[in-house]
Design a protein around this motif. Structure first.
Motif, PDB file in Angstrom:
ATOM      1  N   UNK A 332       0.836  -1.205   0.000  1.00 55.83           N
ATOM      2  CA  UNK A 332       0.000   0.000   0.000  1.00 55.83           C
ATOM      3  C   UNK A 332       0.865   1.246   0.000  1.00 55.83           C
ATOM      4  N   UNK A 333       1.966   1.150   0.774  1.00 57.29           N
ATOM      5  CA  UNK A 333       2.894   2.270   0.866  1.00 57.29           C
ATOM      6  C   UNK A 333       3.446   2.616  -0.505  1.00 57.29           C
ATOM      7  N   UNK A 334       3.884   1.574  -1.222  1.00 58.83           N
ATOM      8  CA  UNK A 334       4.490   1.802  -2.528  1.00 58.83           C
ATOM      9  C   UNK A 334       3.465   2.311  -3.525  1.00 58.83           C
ATOM     10  N   UNK A 335       2.254   1.697  -3.511  1.00 55.73           N
ATOM     11  CA  UNK A 335       1.297   2.133  -4.521  1.00 55.73           C
ATOM     12  C   UNK A 335       0.816   3.548  -4.220  1.00 55.73           C
ATOM     13  N   UNK A 336       0.752   3.910  -2.947  1.00 52.06           N
ATOM     14  CA  UNK A 336       0.357   5.283  -2.623  1.00 52.06           C
ATOM     15  C   UNK A 336       1.355   6.270  -3.222  1.00 52.06           C
ATOM     16  N   UNK A 337       2.646   5.971  -3.066  1.00 53.50           N
ATOM     17  CA  UNK A 337       3.645   6.898  -3.558  1.00 53.50           C
ATOM     18  C   UNK A 337       3.678   6.947  -5.081  1.00 53.50           C
ATOM     19  N   UNK A 338       3.765   5.760  -5.707  1.00 56.02           N
ATOM     20  CA  UNK A 338       4.031   5.747  -7.150  1.00 56.02           C
ATOM     21  C   UNK A 338       2.781   5.908  -7.977  1.00 56.02           C
ATOM     22  N   UNK A 339       1.651   5.381  -7.497  1.00 55.80           N
ATOM     23  CA  UNK A 339       0.461   5.424  -8.348  1.00 55.80           C
ATOM     24  C   UNK A 339      -0.390   6.659  -8.089  1.00 55.80           C
ATOM     25  N   UNK A 340      -0.321   7.220  -6.884  1.00 54.75           N
ATOM     26  CA  UNK A 340      -1.202   8.351  -6.597  1.00 54.75           C
ATOM     27  C   UNK A 340      -0.446   9.657  -6.384  1.00 54.75           C
ATOM     28  N   UNK A 341       0.472   9.658  -5.427  1.00 59.44           N
ATOM     29  CA  UNK A 341       1.103  10.939  -5.073  1.00 59.44           C
ATOM     30  C   UNK A 341       1.979  11.484  -6.194  1.00 59.44           C
ATOM     31  N   UNK A 342       2.817  10.614  -6.787  1.00 58.84           N
ATOM     32  CA  UNK A 342       3.731  11.119  -7.806  1.00 58.84           C
ATOM     33  C   UNK A 342       2.999  11.665  -9.031  1.00 58.84           C
ATOM     34  N   UNK A 343       2.048  10.917  -9.626  1.00 59.74           N
ATOM     35  CA  UNK A 343       1.323  11.503 -10.764  1.00 59.74           C
ATOM     36  C   UNK A 343       0.584  12.782 -10.387  1.00 59.74           C
ATOM     37  N   UNK A 344      -0.061  12.779  -9.210  1.00 60.68           N
ATOM     38  CA  UNK A 344      -0.796  13.974  -8.786  1.00 60.68           C
ATOM     39  C   UNK A 344       0.154  15.149  -8.641  1.00 60.68           C
ATOM     40  N   UNK A 345       1.333  14.893  -8.065  1.00 61.45           N
ATOM     41  CA  UNK A 345       2.299  15.974  -7.878  1.00 61.45           C
ATOM     42  C   UNK A 345       2.777  16.497  -9.226  1.00 61.45           C
ATOM     43  N   UNK A 346       2.961  15.591 -10.201  1.00 64.80           N
ATOM     44  CA  UNK A 346       3.409  16.030 -11.524  1.00 64.80           C
ATOM     45  C   UNK A 346       2.368  16.920 -12.189  1.00 64.80           C
ATOM     46  N   UNK A 347       1.079  16.511 -12.067  1.00 59.30           N
ATOM     47  CA  UNK A 347       0.017  17.326 -12.655  1.00 59.30           C
ATOM     48  C   UNK A 347      -0.022  18.704 -11.991  1.00 59.30           C
ATOM     49  N   UNK A 348       0.142  18.706 -10.659  1.00 54.29           N
ATOM     50  CA  UNK A 348       0.116  19.987  -9.944  1.00 54.29           C
ATOM     51  C   UNK A 348       1.303  20.858 -10.348  1.00 54.29           C
ATOM     52  N   UNK A 349       2.445  20.217 -10.616  1.00 55.70           N
ATOM     53  CA  UNK A 349       3.613  20.980 -11.060  1.00 55.70           C
ATOM     54  C   UNK A 349       3.319  21.664 -12.385  1.00 55.70           C
ATOM     55  N   UNK A 350       2.673  20.917 -13.292  1.00 60.04           N
ATOM     56  CA  UNK A 350       2.292  21.490 -14.588  1.00 60.04           C
ATOM     57  C   UNK A 350       1.357  22.674 -14.374  1.00 60.04           C
ATOM     58  N   UNK A 351       0.354  22.476 -13.492  1.00 62.77           N
ATOM     59  CA  UNK A 351      -0.593  23.545 -13.182  1.00 62.77           C
ATOM     60  C   UNK A 351       0.136  24.779 -12.650  1.00 62.77           C
ATOM     61  N   UNK A 352       1.116  24.538 -11.765  1.00 61.06           N
ATOM     62  CA  UNK A 352       1.869  25.647 -11.186  1.00 61.06           C
ATOM     63  C   UNK A 352       2.581  26.438 -12.274  1.00 61.06           C
ATOM     64  N   UNK A 353       3.188  25.702 -13.226  1.00 72.33           N
ATOM     65  CA  UNK A 353       3.888  26.375 -14.315  1.00 72.33           C
ATOM     66  C   UNK A 353       2.936  27.250 -15.115  1.00 72.33           C
ATOM     67  N   UNK A 354       1.752  26.670 -15.446  1.00 69.93           N
ATOM     68  CA  UNK A 354       0.764  27.423 -16.226  1.00 69.93           C
ATOM     69  C   UNK A 354       0.282  28.627 -15.431  1.00 69.93           C
ATOM     70  N   UNK A 355       0.027  28.399 -14.141  1.00 67.12           N
ATOM     71  CA  UNK A 355      -0.444  29.454 -13.236  1.00 67.12           C
ATOM     72  C   UNK A 355       0.543  30.612 -13.212  1.00 67.12           C
ATOM     73  N   UNK A 356       1.823  30.236 -13.074  1.00 63.74           N
ATOM     74  CA  UNK A 356       2.873  31.248 -12.992  1.00 63.74           C
ATOM     75  C   UNK A 356       2.914  32.073 -14.273  1.00 63.74           C
ATOM     76  N   UNK A 357       2.719  31.405 -15.425  1.00 61.14           N
ATOM     77  CA  UNK A 357       2.800  32.119 -16.696  1.00 61.14           C
ATOM     78  C   UNK A 357       1.600  33.013 -16.909  1.00 61.14           C
ATOM     79  N   UNK A 358       0.405  32.505 -16.569  1.00 66.88           N
ATOM     80  CA  UNK A 358      -0.815  33.244 -16.888  1.00 66.88           C
ATOM     81  C   UNK A 358      -1.122  34.344 -15.869  1.00 66.88           C
ATOM     82  N   UNK A 359      -0.929  34.013 -14.596  1.00 68.46           N
ATOM     83  CA  UNK A 359      -1.496  34.881 -13.572  1.00 68.46           C
ATOM     84  C   UNK A 359      -0.524  35.922 -13.053  1.00 68.46           C
ATOM     85  N   UNK A 360       0.746  35.603 -13.018  1.00 68.52           N
ATOM     86  CA  UNK A 360       1.639  36.529 -12.327  1.00 68.52           C
ATOM     87  C   UNK A 360       2.402  37.398 -13.324  1.00 68.52           C
TER      88      UNK A 360
END
Lengths: 360, 171
Positions: A332-360
């Motif tokens: 469960x520990x491994x799947x939480x990290x690799x299947x959920x947290x890492x992809x979610x964090x990557x998507x959020x990183x992309x969002x942050x980049x877009x946010x930074x470009x558009x909003x600030x």
């Protein structure tokens, strides 16, 4: 120097209170009294335990790999303590002047894995070895979501320097801050400051980033529900099974230092670091009242107070989580990290980049 | 570089060499792996003295935090857990010495002839990390992206190889 003069005594003092606090919080959650014997409300219990621990014999198993066994606890603590070097305390006291700031912190703290491996291997004990392997697998996996979430906030602040990152989130910033970070709303909150200029409000989706950061941070610190490396019920104590007395104390110290470090980082990255939570509203300039003057004593005291206040809250949450959730299983520990947290964090990183470009 | 930095440079240089010699001499594979950390950290310190802070931190992050852990993990998993000491032997001594000497001559020649006038290049520059980032994403963007794709392919490939077949799981 600041790190040695301020953070080293602070960590030592914190551990004494933290252990007592954790036992009290545990007993509150489990509806019992906890330590009550030594001192008022058991306040001196940790000091008594500490004295007992220091007197204990430094036991060294005969079959242990001597140099590795002796080095391991020191290496773990040094690695974690080195991470404190870049933490700021207040506007004018900014910690070590390292350009790579938070990147240095992550790199140096990742060295504690080496210490864990040394302890596990050096003990020459199967429980220790299993504990070390679990711990390393866990820390290495969770370093990825942790690193990406930190990167998100670095993208937003476009600096690696933690002090600069803090000052961007308050009334002392040189840049203009808008409400929720959205320029087109046109509401200038630079002078209002307070909670409105913290990253958690400036970037509305950053609560998700914080959540991932906090979960990964718990795993990095080997805290419950990610305490499989130590799990008393299965592995006796994991990688520090064979240690006793002072050396075991250093392991304990490192664990609490790591909790502190994660909490400090959380409050600096997301909750404004040394900035006050109160905004300036009209003539009620609460932010100015509770910030002091940067560079003077008042600024230093207020800055340190707010930073430590926020950090203590996160330490409390970590303890609260420990006595609330059951331990995870390895898969469960491994799947939480690799299947959920890492992809979610990557998507959020992309969002942050877009946010930074558009909003600030 | 001022005097202090020169002394520190020699200190870390000697530490790196001592660590490397230790790896050669020790027969315990685990000790060798841990000595490698000393070498990596000393090299990182030398990078810092040369003004390349970002490279130093990356060195720690990638080599110590990543590659070395993988290496130690490999040693632990390939051997029986809780086996006795894992020993290494000496093989190809003559050939090794020959190759080492040839490499030393080649590198030494290069250092002695090519690096004389480059002391000025060691100037400390501000915003190094920023410049590095911009040049990575602007001047060297093709190489950067190609490496990223290569690493992604490697990652997917590793995950595919590690994946158990369905029949295997059923059994």
């Amino acid at each position: 120097m600041i790190t040695f003069l301020f953070y080293l005594p602070f960590i030592l003092g914190f551990v004494v209170i933290g252990v007592w606090g954790e036992r009290k919080i545990a007993s509150f959650i489990q509806d019992r009294y906890g330590p009550m014997e030594v001192g008022p409300k058991g306040l001196l219990q940790t000091i008594a335990d500490l004295l007992k621990m220091l007197q204990k014999e430094d036991i060294r198993p005969k079959a242990a790999d001597k140099p590795l066994f002796l080095m391991a606890p020191l290496l773990i603590f040094v690695a974690i303590f080195a991470g404190f070097a870049v933490l700021p305390i207040s506007p004018a006291i900014s910690g070590a002047d390292i350009e790579t700031g938070v990147f240095f912190l992550l790199a140096v703290v990742s060295l504690d894995v080496v210490g864990v491996l040394m302890a596990g291997w050096g003990s020459n004990n199967k429980y220790s070895l299993y504990g070390a392997m679990r711990s390393v697998a866990q820390i290495v996996s969770y370093e990825i979501p942790l690193g990406i979430t930190v990167l998100c906030m670095v993208v937003i602040g476009s600096t690696l320097d933690l002090n600069e990152l803090s000052s961007l989130q308050g009334i002392f910033t040189s840049e203009t801050t808008y409400l929720f970070g959205i320029k087109s709303l046109g509401i200038d909150v630079t002078q209002i400051g307070g909670i409105l200029s913290w990253n958690i409000v400036q970037v509305p989706f950053s609560f998700l980033i914080f959540l991932i950061f906090f979960i990964a941070g718990l795993a990095e610190a080997n805290r419950a529900p990610f305490d499989l490396p130590e799990s008393e019920s299965e592995l006796i104590g994991g990688y520090h099974t064979e240690y006793a007395g002072f050396r075991w104390g250093i392991f304990m110290l490192s664990e609490y230092a790591m909790m502190l470090l994660v909490s400090f980082l959380a409050s600096i990255l997301f909750f404004g670091g040394w900035n006050t939570p109160f905004p300036n509203i009209g003539s009620v300039t609460m932010a100015t009242w509770t910030s002091g003057t940067p560079g003077e004593l008042s600024g230093a005291i207020w800055g340190a107070f707010w930073l430590i206040f926020k950090t203590t809250i996160f330490v409390f949450v970590q303890m609260w989580v420990r006595w609330t959730y059951p331990r995870l299983r390895v898969d469960q520990l491994m799947s939480l990290s690799w299947k959920y947290l890492t992809p979610a964090a990557l998507i959020l990183l992309l969002l942050c980049g877009v946010w930074k470009m558009l909003m600030v | 570089m001022d005097q202090m930095a020169v002394y520190l440079f020699y200190f870390f240089g000697l530490l790196a060499i001592a660590g490397a010699l230790g790896i050669l001499i020790t027969r315990n594979l685990m000790h060798a792996a841990f000595l490698l950390i000393a070498v990596f950290l000393s090299v990182a310190a030398i990078f810092v003295l040369g003004g390349a802070e970002f490279v130093a931190v990356s060195q720690i992050m990638v080599y110590v935090g990543g590659i070395l852990i993988l290496l130690i993990f490999g040693i632990m998993l390939t051997n029986r857990i809780s086996s006795d000491k894992i020993d290494t032997g000496f093989g190809n001594v003559l050939l090794g010495i020959l190759v080492g000497c040839a490499f030393l001559v080649w590198v030494g020649d290069y250092i002695l002839t090519q690096f004389n006038d480059q002391k000025a290049a060691l100037e400390q520059t501000n915003n190094q990390t920023e410049k590095l980032g911009i040049s990575l994403i602007a001047d060297h963007v093709l190489a950067f992206e190609l490496i990223a794709i290569l690493l992604l392919i490697a990652l997917i490939g590793a995950a595919y190889i590690a994946k158990k077949d369905k029949e295997e799981v059923m059994e």
